[in-house]
Write a protein that holds these residues in place. Structure first.
Motif, PDB file in Angstrom:
ATOM      1  N   THR A 299     -10.502  -1.645 -10.668  1.00 13.67           N
ATOM      2  CA  THR A 299     -11.019  -1.647  -9.300  1.00 13.67           C
ATOM      3  C   THR A 299     -10.933  -3.075  -8.790  1.00 13.67           C
ATOM      4  O   THR A 299     -11.440  -4.008  -9.428  1.00 13.67           O
ATOM      5  CB  THR A 299     -12.472  -1.157  -9.257  1.00 13.67           C
ATOM      6  N   HIS A 300     -10.275  -3.264  -7.672  1.00  8.41           N
ATOM      7  CA  HIS A 300     -10.098  -4.604  -7.127  1.00  8.41           C
ATOM      8  C   HIS A 300     -11.411  -5.196  -6.628  1.00  8.41           C
ATOM      9  O   HIS A 300     -12.298  -4.481  -6.152  1.00  8.41           O
ATOM     10  CB  HIS A 300      -9.127  -4.574  -5.940  1.00  8.41           C
ATOM     11  N   LEU A 301     -11.484  -6.502  -6.695  1.00 13.24           N
ATOM     12  CA  LEU A 301     -12.538  -7.269  -6.030  1.00 13.24           C
ATOM     13  C   LEU A 301     -11.859  -8.283  -5.126  1.00 13.24           C
ATOM     14  O   LEU A 301     -10.969  -9.009  -5.565  1.00 13.24           O
ATOM     15  CB  LEU A 301     -13.415  -7.986  -7.060  1.00 13.24           C
ATOM     16  N   GLY A 302     -12.243  -8.302  -3.861  1.00 10.59           N
ATOM     17  CA  GLY A 302     -11.719  -9.298  -2.941  1.00 10.59           C
ATOM     18  C   GLY A 302     -10.327  -9.035  -2.413  1.00 10.59           C
ATOM     19  O   GLY A 302      -9.705  -9.942  -1.861  1.00 10.59           O
ATOM     20  N   VAL A 303      -9.802  -7.821  -2.543  1.00 10.35           N
ATOM     21  CA  VAL A 303      -8.485  -7.489  -1.990  1.00 10.35           C
ATOM     22  C   VAL A 303      -8.650  -6.893  -0.606  1.00 10.35           C
ATOM     23  O   VAL A 303      -9.463  -5.997  -0.398  1.00 10.35           O
ATOM     24  CB  VAL A 303      -7.727  -6.500  -2.904  1.00 10.35           C
ATOM     25  N   GLU A 304      -7.861  -7.376   0.345  1.00 10.22           N
ATOM     26  CA  GLU A 304      -7.942  -6.918   1.734  1.00 10.22           C
ATOM     27  C   GLU A 304      -6.882  -5.887   2.095  1.00 10.22           C
ATOM     28  O   GLU A 304      -7.176  -4.875   2.729  1.00 10.22           O
ATOM     29  CB  GLU A 304      -7.753  -8.112   2.691  1.00 10.22           C
ATOM     30  N   GLY A 305      -5.627  -6.165   1.744  1.00 10.52           N
ATOM     31  CA  GLY A 305      -4.531  -5.356   2.257  1.00 10.52           C
ATOM     32  C   GLY A 305      -4.464  -3.971   1.662  1.00 10.52           C
ATOM     33  O   GLY A 305      -4.536  -2.958   2.371  1.00 10.52           O
ATOM     34  N   THR A 306      -4.300  -3.890   0.334  1.00 14.33           N
ATOM     35  CA  THR A 306      -4.153  -2.606  -0.351  1.00 14.33           C
ATOM     36  C   THR A 306      -5.101  -2.545  -1.543  1.00 14.33           C
ATOM     37  O   THR A 306      -4.678  -2.538  -2.702  1.00 14.33           O
ATOM     38  CB  THR A 306      -2.695  -2.409  -0.832  1.00 14.33           C
ATOM     39  N   PRO A 307      -6.421  -2.500  -1.296  1.00  9.66           N
ATOM     40  CA  PRO A 307      -7.369  -2.438  -2.407  1.00  9.66           C
ATOM     41  C   PRO A 307      -7.394  -1.052  -3.043  1.00  9.66           C
ATOM     42  O   PRO A 307      -7.204  -0.036  -2.375  1.00  9.66           O
ATOM     43  CB  PRO A 307      -8.706  -2.756  -1.738  1.00  9.66           C
ATOM     44  N   LEU A 308      -7.621  -1.033  -4.355  1.00  7.13           N
ATOM     45  CA  LEU A 308      -7.655   0.216  -5.105  1.00  7.13           C
ATOM     46  C   LEU A 308      -8.982   0.350  -5.846  1.00  7.13           C
ATOM     47  O   LEU A 308      -9.537  -0.640  -6.339  1.00  7.13           O
ATOM     48  CB  LEU A 308      -6.505   0.251  -6.122  1.00  7.13           C
ATOM     49  N   ILE A 309      -9.455   1.587  -5.926  1.00  3.23           N
ATOM     50  CA  ILE A 309     -10.685   1.903  -6.641  1.00  3.23           C
ATOM     51  C   ILE A 309     -10.351   2.824  -7.810  1.00  3.23           C
ATOM     52  O   ILE A 309      -9.750   3.878  -7.626  1.00  3.23           O
ATOM     53  CB  ILE A 309     -11.710   2.605  -5.712  1.00  3.23           C
ATOM     54  N   ARG A 310     -10.700   2.404  -9.008  1.00  6.25           N
ATOM     55  CA  ARG A 310     -10.492   3.196 -10.236  1.00  6.25           C
ATOM     56  C   ARG A 310      -9.036   3.645 -10.367  1.00  6.25           C
ATOM     57  O   ARG A 310      -8.736   4.809 -10.617  1.00  6.25           O
ATOM     58  CB  ARG A 310     -11.430   4.405 -10.288  1.00  6.25           C
ATOM     59  N   PHE A 311      -8.132   2.706 -10.243  1.00 12.29           N
ATOM     60  CA  PHE A 311      -6.710   3.013 -10.383  1.00 12.29           C
ATOM     61  C   PHE A 311      -6.333   3.026 -11.848  1.00 12.29           C
ATOM     62  O   PHE A 311      -6.527   2.045 -12.577  1.00 12.29           O
ATOM     63  CB  PHE A 311      -5.858   1.972  -9.643  1.00 12.29           C
ATOM     64  N   LYS A 312      -5.758   4.144 -12.308  1.00 17.16           N
ATOM     65  CA  LYS A 312      -5.327   4.280 -13.700  1.00 17.16           C
ATOM     66  C   LYS A 312      -3.914   3.707 -13.838  1.00 17.16           C
ATOM     67  O   LYS A 312      -2.962   4.237 -13.262  1.00 17.16           O
ATOM     68  CB  LYS A 312      -5.364   5.742 -14.141  1.00 17.16           C
ATOM     69  N   THR A 313      -3.802   2.628 -14.594  1.00 17.67           N
ATOM     70  CA  THR A 313      -2.527   1.912 -14.685  1.00 17.67           C
ATOM     71  C   THR A 313      -1.502   2.640 -15.543  1.00 17.67           C
ATOM     72  O   THR A 313      -0.305   2.361 -15.443  1.00 17.67           O
ATOM     73  CB  THR A 313      -2.742   0.519 -15.307  1.00 17.67           C
ATOM     74  N   GLY A 314      -1.958   3.534 -16.419  1.00 14.67           N
ATOM     75  CA  GLY A 314      -1.049   4.187 -17.357  1.00 14.67           C
ATOM     76  C   GLY A 314      -0.915   3.443 -18.672  1.00 14.67           C
ATOM     77  O   GLY A 314      -0.350   3.966 -19.638  1.00 14.67           O
TER      78      GLY A 314
END
Length: 441
Positions: A299-314
């Motif tokens: 989960t990103h912190l401080g991202v403005e453009g394309t922030p993601l929440i609970r992204f599974k990277t694989g």
């Protein structure tokens, strides 16, 4: 799209947080997470719709533990709803990059000026962990074009550090050595297997690489260590040939917009709590125990453009929570065991590609290679090793297969080709990095 909280979103430059107590780090992350959740709920069409669909208020997510109330975000979600993750007007987008597309269609990631500043800070932390200072000069042996986020990040991070930079790009050993001899950089950013090409060129052209200015290599794209922190076969080979060069491993992805980097002790990639929240989940999206491998979920912190929440990277990794010898109290990430989507079931054995790479890296007669996985007529996995060598023989095939049986219990089919033929496969025209694994299932 509202901008009511846009100017309040920051990534908090606080490198000292990594050395604080675990409770202080946790409190810090919870506070930053509340800011990010409020931001995406207000500005992200995708996540705004998600909260409404779930009937969950963003204010209910107060701690990292509360993230378990939310569903995960997958690569398919990004592909199907790519622009719905964008949180700012296109007029505020500064840089546009894409994922490599190694495992599918590339995903577009939009970055604002703020995001580029955050990216710069991320690589500043990477270089700092490796002990670089303003006295160093970094030779970038990676591309900065081809929609590649990392190449630009390395440049920006070196600028923030105040180090010198020379942008050579990938490949071309002659130009790399000309740069080393004339400019005398102290550090390089490099795909580690390329270091073997540099040694080969130096040996063939009478260059005393043992006495070169390069003393450190910050490595990308290939694991430097096994999950227990021991050196991989590739790292051992580089160390044997070029012992004066200290290798530092990193792990990152375009979607993460953040990296995990080794310190001088080489005990895993350090988490940067200012920039990212990390969970480790099983196939059912449940947290794994500390001693179990899990899928890296961010989960990103401080991202403005394309922030993601609970992204599974694989990516499947172990994680370690005890204090590092360097004094950091942050979580440390092991080398990647493999990608969940690339797991191979071969003759009753479960294998990830890195385990296959590590075996063939120990065979000196092998110049280069590619692992290819297909589905056979029975519907099961077949593994073929395309070996680049100038001396193919039945004896070499037996050596390779015996090593596989000893290490992973099963041996792939072996097909010999010339190193030039294998290189054509490893470096497809549109690729930004070497391709060592081809999945045709």
């Amino acid at each position: 799209m509202s901008s009511s909280i846009y100017n309040q979103l920051t990534f908090k430059r606080q490198p000292e947080i990594q050395f604080k107590s675990k409770s202080e780090i946790s409190e810090f992350q919870d506070a930053r997470l509340r800011e990010q959740i409020a931001y995406v709920a207000e500005n992200s069409p995708y996540y705004s719709a998600m909260f409404k669909r779930l009937g969950v208020s963003p204010s209910d997510i107060k701690t990292v533990k509360d993230l378990e109330r939310l569903p995960v975000t997958t690569k398919n979600d990004l592909l199907e709803h790519n622009d719905d993750f964008l949180c700012v007007p296109r007029s505020m987008v500064t840089d546009i990059v894409t994922t490599s597309g190694t495992t599918g269609v590339p995903v577009i990631v939009y970055l604002t000026k703020h995001d580029l500043d955050r990216l710069s800070y991320n690589e500043f932390l990477t270089f700092s962990a490796a002990g670089l200072t303003t006295e160093d000069t970094v030779q970038l042996m990676t591309t900065i074009d081809k929609r590649f986020m990392a190449g630009l990040a390395y440049f920006l991070g070196a600028v923030e550090l105040g180090a010198g930079i020379v942008r050579v790009g990938g490949g071309v050993p002659q130009l790399q050595w000309d740069t080393i001899e004339r400019i005398k950089p102290t550090t390089c950013m490099v795909v580690p297997s390329f270091l073997l090409k540099l040694v080969e060129y130096a040996q063939a052209n009478g260059i005393n690489f043992h006495n070169s200015s390069l003393k450190k290599a910050v490595c990308i794209g290939e694991s430097m260590r096994n999950p227990d922190f021991s050196l991989t076969a590739l790292s051992k080979k580089i160390n044997e040939l070029w012992p004066e060069l200290h290798l530092y491993g990193t792990y990152a992805s375009t979607e993460m917009q953040t990296g995990f980097s080794e310190c001088v002790y080489g005990l895993g990639g350090h988490h940067q709590p200012e920039l990212i929240v990390v969970e480790f989940l099983d196939e059912n999206n449940q947290p794994v125990a500390d001693n179990e491998p899990g899928e890296v979920t961010i989960t990103h912190l401080g991202v403005e453009g394309t922030p993601l929440i609970r992204f599974k990277t694989g990516d499947i990794c172990y994680h370690h929570t005890e204090q590092c010898k360097c004094g950091r109290n942050t979580m440390r990430l092991s080398a990647v065991l493999g990608r969940r989507s690339q797991m191979i079931k071969y003759k009753g054995t479960t294998i990830y590609p890195p385990a296959l790479f590590d075996v063939v890296d120990t065979v000196p007669q092998v110049a280069n290679y590619v692992v290819k996985v297909t589905t056979n007529s029975l519907g099961t996995d077949d593994v073929t090793l395309l070996v680049g060598t100038n001396n193919p023989s039945a004896e070499l095939e037996k050596i390779i297969k015996d090593k596989y049986r000893a290490k992973v219990r099963v041996a792939p089919s072996v097909v010999f080709k010339t190193p030039a033929e294998v290189d054509k496969i490893r470096f497809p025209e549109m690729s930004r990095k070497p391709v060592k694994f081809i999945d045709e299932r």
